[in-house]
Design a protein around this motif. Structure first.
Motif, mmCIF file in Angstrom:
data_model
loop_
_atom_site.group_PDB
_atom_site.id
_atom_site.type_symbol
_atom_site.label_atom_id
_atom_site.label_comp_id
_atom_site.label_asym_id
_atom_site.label_seq_id
_atom_site.Cartn_x
_atom_site.Cartn_y
_atom_site.Cartn_z
ATOM 1 N N GLY A 194 25.531 12.949 8.064
ATOM 2 C CA GLY A 194 24.370 11.993 8.408
ATOM 3 C C GLY A 194 24.386 11.150 7.303
ATOM 4 O O GLY A 194 24.903 11.280 6.174
ATOM 5 N N PRO A 195 23.568 10.183 7.292
ATOM 6 C CA PRO A 195 23.323 9.162 6.194
ATOM 7 C C PRO A 195 22.485 9.495 5.187
ATOM 8 O O PRO A 195 21.672 10.311 5.299
ATOM 9 N N GLY A 196 22.884 9.030 3.967
ATOM 10 C CA GLY A 196 22.164 9.435 2.546
ATOM 11 C C GLY A 196 20.900 8.582 2.548
ATOM 12 O O GLY A 196 20.533 7.736 3.464
ATOM 13 N N LEU A 212 25.426 4.643 2.492
ATOM 14 C CA LEU A 212 25.063 5.676 1.370
ATOM 15 C C LEU A 212 25.959 7.014 1.411
ATOM 16 O O LEU A 212 26.555 7.152 2.597
ATOM 17 N N PRO A 213 26.274 7.726 0.436
ATOM 18 C CA PRO A 213 26.895 8.876 0.713
ATOM 19 C C PRO A 213 26.515 9.899 1.682
ATOM 20 O O PRO A 213 25.356 9.950 1.525
ATOM 21 N N SER A 214 27.223 10.304 2.469
ATOM 22 C CA SER A 214 26.836 11.075 3.462
ATOM 23 C C SER A 214 26.314 12.353 3.136
ATOM 24 O O SER A 214 26.544 12.918 1.909
ATOM 25 N N VAL A 215 25.569 12.932 3.957
ATOM 26 C CA VAL A 215 24.816 14.455 3.773
ATOM 27 C C VAL A 215 25.036 15.130 5.137
ATOM 28 O O VAL A 215 25.212 14.581 6.093
ATOM 29 N N LYS A 216 24.918 16.636 4.944
ATOM 30 C CA LYS A 216 25.366 17.257 6.233
ATOM 31 C C LYS A 216 23.830 17.588 6.755
ATOM 32 O O LYS A 216 22.808 17.852 6.163
ATOM 33 N N GLN A 218 0.770 -1.360 0.003
ATOM 34 C CA GLN A 218 0.125 -0.026 0.068
ATOM 35 C C GLN A 218 0.742 1.256 0.032
ATOM 36 O O GLN A 218 0.427 2.379 -0.064
ATOM 37 N N ALA A 219 2.114 1.205 0.074
ATOM 38 C CA ALA A 219 2.971 2.241 0.426
ATOM 39 C C ALA A 219 2.987 3.062 -1.163
ATOM 40 O O ALA A 219 3.238 2.300 -2.275
ATOM 41 N N ASP A 220 3.528 4.519 -1.150
ATOM 42 C CA ASP A 220 3.730 5.148 -2.380
ATOM 43 C C ASP A 220 5.346 5.292 -2.629
ATOM 44 O O ASP A 220 5.661 5.296 -3.676
ATOM 45 N N THR A 221 6.067 5.333 -1.442
ATOM 46 C CA THR A 221 7.384 5.465 -1.842
ATOM 47 C C THR A 221 7.960 4.745 -0.579
ATOM 48 O O THR A 221 7.684 4.883 0.713
ATOM 49 N N VAL A 222 9.191 4.336 -0.823
ATOM 50 C CA VAL A 222 9.796 3.654 0.282
ATOM 51 C C VAL A 222 11.276 3.883 -0.099
ATOM 52 O O VAL A 222 11.941 3.821 -1.186
ATOM 53 N N GLN A 223 12.146 4.438 0.936
ATOM 54 C CA GLN A 223 13.535 4.706 0.836
ATOM 55 C C GLN A 223 14.264 3.799 2.003
ATOM 56 O O GLN A 223 13.706 3.614 3.038
ATOM 57 N N VAL A 224 15.583 3.900 1.701
ATOM 58 C CA VAL A 224 16.456 3.207 2.825
ATOM 59 C C VAL A 224 17.532 4.308 3.112
ATOM 60 O O VAL A 224 17.936 5.136 2.144
ATOM 61 N N THR A 225 17.512 4.515 4.279
ATOM 62 C CA THR A 225 18.783 5.434 4.873
ATOM 63 C C THR A 225 19.700 4.731 5.700
ATOM 64 O O THR A 225 19.423 3.779 6.528
ATOM 65 N N GLY A 226 21.052 5.117 5.518
ATOM 66 C CA GLY A 226 22.153 4.201 6.216
ATOM 67 C C GLY A 226 23.317 4.884 5.853
ATOM 68 O O GLY A 226 23.633 5.655 4.982
ATOM 69 N N ASP A 227 24.373 4.321 6.629
ATOM 70 C CA ASP A 227 25.728 4.944 6.703
ATOM 71 C C ASP A 227 26.560 4.250 5.380
ATOM 72 O O ASP A 227 27.799 4.604 5.270
ATOM 73 N N TYR A 264 27.259 -1.815 9.212
ATOM 74 C CA TYR A 264 26.465 -0.672 8.738
ATOM 75 C C TYR A 264 25.174 -0.678 9.628
ATOM 76 O O TYR A 264 24.913 -1.744 10.199
ATOM 77 N N SER A 265 24.694 0.500 9.282
ATOM 78 C CA SER A 265 23.364 0.598 10.197
ATOM 79 C C SER A 265 22.422 1.343 9.335
ATOM 80 O O SER A 265 22.636 1.887 8.241
ATOM 81 N N TYR A 266 20.985 1.087 9.159
ATOM 82 C CA TYR A 266 20.157 1.407 8.298
ATOM 83 C C TYR A 266 18.940 1.499 9.041
ATOM 84 O O TYR A 266 18.380 0.925 9.941
#
Length: 397
Positions: free
Chosen positions: A72-74, A58-62, A47-56, A98-100
Motif C-alpha cells: 500500500g502507499p506510504g 512513497l515507499p510502500s507499506v504492507k 486551521q489544520a493541525d496535521t496534513v499528510q500526503v499518501t501515494g504510490d 502516480y496517484s496520491y
C-alpha cells in the motif's frame, strides 16, 4: 428603500465571500512537477493541525485487504508556512504515472488544486505524470489516435445486456482492413472502465502503434463481474458503492459466457476471426479468467497473458464444468499449439508463490511459456508495464 440597500449590500458581501472561498484554493499550485523531477504538493488549510500526503511515489507499506497483506502507499508529513499553506517536496521521482491523496487531521481527501482523478474500486485519488521513458507511453502524444467506444452487447448466456469498452486503432473507420483482437480483462473490483482509466490502455496502444512497436489491433475490455451489467453508475443499478469482490466472482459463469463477447465483437467489427489473430490477457482476477477461458476454449487463442494472475479454480457454479479437468485441458491447449503463453508478476506480489507453483506444474507438463519478473507487488504500475511489454509480442508474422 434603505432596507433594500442593506439587503443588496449583504447579498453582495456574501457573493464576494463565496467567490473568495471558491477561488482561494485555486491559487495554490499542486502538484508541481519540478525540472529536476521532484514534485511539490501544497494544500491551503490554515486551521489544520496535521496534513499528510499518501501515494504510490512513497515507499510502500504492507496493508491488510481481502486478498491478504498487499503493498500500500506510504505517507509523508507536510509542513505549514505562516500563510497556512502546507507543502512537501519529494525526492527525485522516476518517470511514472502516480496517484496520491491528502490526509487532513486524519481525514483522507483529494487535492482541491488538482482536477485530475481516477477511481480504483471505491477509492478516488488524484494523479500526475513525471514524464520520460516508460511514462511517455501513458501520455497523450502528437500521434494518430484510436477510438474508444462504450457498447452494449447481448450476454445471451447470462440473460441481459452488458456494457463493454472497445478500442479501435487509428485509421479503423477510414479503412476496410481486418484486424486482430486482444481481449483485455480487469482485476477484482474493476469493471469495463478500469483498463482505460487506471491502465492507460488507449494511450499505450496509440503510442506503441505510432512507434511501430505494435501491430494495429482492436482491444476489447469487458466487465468481468457477471452480476453487473456495467460499471457502478453506468448501468441499470445506478449509483452505489463499488465492491472489491462482487457476487458470483470467479465462479465459472464469466468463462462460460465468454463466447457471447467474442460473437458480438466478430459480428460488429472487421476482425481476423481465427485463433492466430486472437489474444487474451488480464491482471489478477483477469489473469485467472484468461487462464481458465483459454484452457476451457483450448483452440481459440494463440496468445495468452497472465499478469499477477490468481491461479487455482474456485467452486464452479456455471453448470458447464468450466473448472473440470484442469491439467487435462491444459494438455489439450498445449497439444493444439499456440504462439505465446506469457506470465508476469512482481517479486513482492502476494500471488507470487501461487505463480511459482503454477509454473512448476507447467514445467512438469513441458508446457512452453515465457516468464518475466519485476520489482514491486500487486499494483497498477506493474500492470501498465506488463501491457506495454506484452502487446509488442502479439500477432508477429
Amino acid at each position: 428603500m434603505k432596507k433594500y440597500i442593506v439587503v443588496a449590500l449583504l447579498c453582495l458581501t456574501g457573493l464576494v465571500q463565496a467567490q473568495e472561498a471558491l477561488f482561494s484554493g485555486q491559487q495554490v499550485s499542486s502538484p508541481q512537477v519540478n525540472d529536476d523531477k521532484t514534485v511539490t504538493f501544497r494544500l491551503s488549510a490554515p486551521q489544520a493541525d496535521t496534513v499528510q500526503v499518501t501515494g504510490d511515489f512513497l515507499p510502500s507499506v504492507k496493508v491488510d485487504t481481502p486478498m491478504g497483506k498487499v503493498d500500500g502507499p506510504g505517507k509523508a508529513l507536510l509542513t505549514k508556512n505562516e500563510e497556512g499553506v502546507w507543502s512537501f517536496t519529494t525526492s527525485v521521482l522516476a518517470p511514472e504515472l502516480y496517484s496520491y491523496a491528502f490526509i487532513v487531521d486524519g481525514f483522507k481527501t483529494t487535492d482541491p488544486a488538482n482536477p485530475f482523478l481516477i477511481r480504483d474500486v471505491a477509492s478516488v485519488t488524484n494523479i500526475f505524470i513525471v514524464s520520460g521513458k516508460q511514462a511517455d507511453l501513458y501520455r497523450v502524444q502528437d500521434v494518430p489516435h484510436g477510438t474508444v467506444a462504450s457498447r452494449w452487447y447481448d450476454a445471451k448466456t447470462l440473460g441481459f445486456d452488458r456494457k463493454i469498452s472497445i478500442y479501435t486503432p487509428p485509421g479503423y473507420e477510414s479503412s476496410t482492413a481486418e484486424y486482430p483482437v486482444l481481449y483485455l480483462l480487469h482485476g477484482a473490483g474493476g469493471d469495463e472502465e478500469a483498463w482505460l482509466s487506471l491502465g492507460r490502455t488507449a494511450q499505450i496502444m496509440d503510442n506503441l502503434i505510432a512507434q511501430g512497436k505494435a501491430e494495429p489491433m482492436i482491444v476489447v475490455m469487458p466487465n468481468g463481474n457477471v452480476g453487473q451489467d456495467a460499471a457502478p453508475g453506468a448501468g441499470s443499478d445506478g449509483y452505489y458503492t463499488p465492491q472489491f469482490m462482487t457476487p458470483e466472482t470467479m465462479n465459472g459463469k464469466y468463462e462460460a459466457q465468454f463466447k457471447d463477447i467474442i460473437s458480438f465483437v466478430e459480428s460488429n467489427y472487421r476482425i481476423k476471426a481465427d485463433k492466430a489473430h486472437r489474444a487474451i490477457a488480464g491482471l489478477s482476477m483477469g489473469g485467472y479468467h484468461s487462464l481458465h477461458i483459454s484452457r476451457y476454449y483450448p483452440n481459440t487463442f494463440d496468445y495468452v497473458g497472465l499478469f499477477s494472475a490468481a491461479i487455482m479454480a474456485r467452486e464452479d457454479k456455471s453448470g458447464a464444468g468450466v473448472y473440470d479437468n484442469f491439467e487435462e485441458t491444459l494438455e489439450t491447449q498445449k497439444d493444439n499449439g499456440y504462439q505465446l503463453y506469457w506470465i508476469a508478476i512482481g517479486k513482492t506480489d502476494f500471488l507470487y508463490e501461487a505463480n511459482e507453483e503454477y509454473r512448476a506444474m507447467l514445467d512438469k507438463m513441458d508446457m512452453p511459456y515465457e516468464y518475466t519478473e519485476s520489482e514491486g507487488g500487486h499494483i497498477w504500475r506493474n500492470w501498465r508495464v506488463y501491457l506495454s511489454e506484452f502487446v509488442p509480442l502479439l500477432f508477429e508474422d
